[in-house]
Scaffold this active site. Structure first.
Site, short mmCIF file in Angstrom:
data_model
loop_
_atom_site.label_atom_id
_atom_site.label_comp_id
_atom_site.label_asym_id
_atom_site.label_seq_id
_atom_site.Cartn_x
_atom_site.Cartn_y
_atom_site.Cartn_z
N PRO A 88 1.05 -1.30 -0.03
CA PRO A 88 -0.16 -0.12 0.08
C PRO A 88 1.02 1.03 -0.11
O PRO A 88 0.34 2.32 -0.05
CB PRO A 88 -0.83 -0.16 1.50
CG PRO A 88 -0.20 -1.22 1.98
CD PRO A 88 0.62 -2.00 1.30
N GLU A 115 2.23 -8.01 8.48
CA GLU A 115 2.41 -6.69 8.72
C GLU A 115 3.44 -6.08 7.38
O GLU A 115 3.56 -4.99 7.31
CB GLU A 115 3.48 -6.20 9.96
CG GLU A 115 2.85 -6.13 11.09
CD GLU A 115 1.55 -5.23 10.93
OE1 GLU A 115 1.77 -4.24 10.64
OE2 GLU A 115 0.51 -5.60 11.84
N ARG A 153 -4.45 -7.45 -20.47
CA ARG A 153 -5.53 -7.18 -21.59
C ARG A 153 -4.92 -6.09 -22.44
O ARG A 153 -5.40 -5.84 -23.59
CB ARG A 153 -6.74 -6.83 -20.77
CG ARG A 153 -6.65 -5.55 -20.04
CD ARG A 153 -8.07 -5.27 -19.24
NE ARG A 153 -9.23 -5.26 -20.19
CZ ARG A 153 -9.54 -4.02 -20.61
NH1 ARG A 153 -8.67 -2.96 -20.81
NH2 ARG A 153 -10.72 -3.94 -21.64
N ASP A 168 -11.15 2.46 -24.31
CA ASP A 168 -11.55 2.04 -22.94
C ASP A 168 -11.40 3.61 -22.37
O ASP A 168 -10.39 4.49 -22.63
CB ASP A 168 -10.73 1.24 -22.20
CG ASP A 168 -11.23 -0.24 -22.57
OD1 ASP A 168 -12.19 -0.49 -23.11
OD2 ASP A 168 -10.26 -1.22 -22.00
N1 SAM Z 1 1.74 -2.90 7.58
C1 SAM Z 1 1.58 -2.51 6.25
C2 SAM Z 1 1.30 -1.01 6.10
O1 SAM Z 1 0.79 -0.28 6.76
O2 SAM Z 1 1.88 -0.60 4.94
C3 SAM Z 1 0.43 -3.38 5.46
C4 SAM Z 1 0.24 -4.60 5.44
S1 SAM Z 1 -0.87 -5.42 4.65
C5 SAM Z 1 -1.82 -6.21 5.96
C6 SAM Z 1 -0.19 -6.78 3.85
C7 SAM Z 1 0.05 -7.03 2.46
O3 SAM Z 1 -0.95 -6.81 1.56
C8 SAM Z 1 1.34 -6.07 2.03
O4 SAM Z 1 2.57 -6.30 2.44
C9 SAM Z 1 0.97 -5.85 0.64
O5 SAM Z 1 1.58 -6.95 -0.08
C10 SAM Z 1 -0.48 -6.35 0.66
N2 SAM Z 1 -1.26 -5.00 0.31
C11 SAM Z 1 -2.31 -4.43 1.23
N3 SAM Z 1 -2.85 -3.51 0.61
C12 SAM Z 1 -2.31 -2.97 -0.61
C13 SAM Z 1 -2.63 -2.33 -1.49
N4 SAM Z 1 -3.43 -0.99 -1.27
N5 SAM Z 1 -1.74 -2.31 -2.68
C14 SAM Z 1 -0.84 -3.28 -2.91
N6 SAM Z 1 -0.57 -4.13 -1.76
C15 SAM Z 1 -1.32 -4.19 -0.69
#
Ligand code: SAM
Length: 245
Positions: A88, A115, A153, A168
């Site tokens: 994220p 995490e 795609r 698109d």
């Molecule tokens: N503790 C992290 C933080 O606050 O940045 C979040 C970890 S999340 C619970 C677990 C995993 O989900 C991340 O390591 C990532 O691979 C994935 N993930 C969660 N949200 C995401 C998003 N919006 N975009 C891409 N990957 C995401």
């Protein structure tokens, strides 16, 4: 194109990869997708992929060693892959990035859990970090599937001419206008007459106008990013006047 995915839940991908356009693209050889179960790259009998965070604070962190080993194994089969960590905290994935990735020959997607992953993975392995939006999911699997779908795609030949991605939303830099199909009238709502007229020039102009209208109403900032020609500018002026009246 080849896409390798490193995950502790490879089973999550099968239903998505085995249906519709992605399935066809794989069968026709446009893309090869390999799923790598991270647990195969652990070295203890519990096949541990995570551990407690240094410094405390609760929550588990994905260990670096299995991920490094998995990427090494992938690279021994096909070198030069672009390693992308789903997080994220990454740059916001969008159509421009999808287009950029569709030109690559090999992508390696790393899915985090808990995490997140030990930061040395980001520092040493990841060429890129992508986020699919400002919200936190429980793992990187759904984000990886979103990236795969958006990218596959766009590989030339995957979509037929009729569904050309350039038409698109975002393909042409603005939102697409409304679509209609049969019946001509449904619950008192009629399909716009122009679409039944058979006048292709007039239909194309109507579609352009409605695409511009939709963009003005919903995402006006997109219009600043594209070059509108004089005809478009005139349409925009007319739409603004209509919206104000
Ligand atoms: N503790 C992290 C933080 O606050 O940045 C979040 C970890 S999340 C619970 C677990 C995993 O989900 C991340 O390591 C990532 O691979 C994935 N993930 C969660 N949200 C995401 C998003 N919006 N975009 C891409 N990957 C995401």
């Amino acid at each position: 194109m080849r896409i390798d995915v490193v995950t502790i839940f490879p089973g999550m991908f099968e239903p998505v990869l085995g249906e519709s356009i992605i399935k066809r693209a794989r069968e026709q050889g446009f893309v090869e997708v390999e799923l790598w179960d991270l647990r195969r790259f652990t070295d203890d009998r519990h096949r541990t992929t995570d551990d407690y965070a240094f410094g405390g604070g609760g929550g588990m962190v994905m260990k670096p060693e299995p991920i490094f080993r998995a990427v090494e194994a992938i690279s021994s089969q096909a070198s030069g892959g672009r390693v992308i960590l789903l997080t994220p905290q990454g740059r916001a994935f969008n159509q421009d990035i999808a287009r950029e990735l569709a030109r690559e020959r090999h992508l390696i997607l790393l899915c985090g859990r808990y995490e997140g992953v030990d930061d040395r993975v980001r520092a040493r392995l990841a060429a890129d970090e992508l986020s699919i939006g400002d919200y936190v999911l429980t793992g990187g699997e759904l984000p990886a599937m979103v990236v795969i779908d958006a990218v596959v795609r766009l590989i030339p030949g995957v979509l037929g001419q009729e569904d050309a991605p350039a038409k698109d939303t975002f393909g042409m830099g603005i939102l697409e206008g409304p679509h209609f199909t049969r019946p001509r009238e449904f619950q008192g709502m009629r399909v716009p007459d122009i679409l039944l007229s058979g006048n292709h020039g007039a239909i194309a102009q109507w579609r352009r106008r409605e695409a511009l209208r939709r963009t003005l109403e919903r995402r006006p900032e997109l219009l600043k990013r594209i070059n509108l020609d004089e005809a478009d500018r005139e349409l925009v002026r007319e739409i603004v006047l209509e919206m104000m009246s």
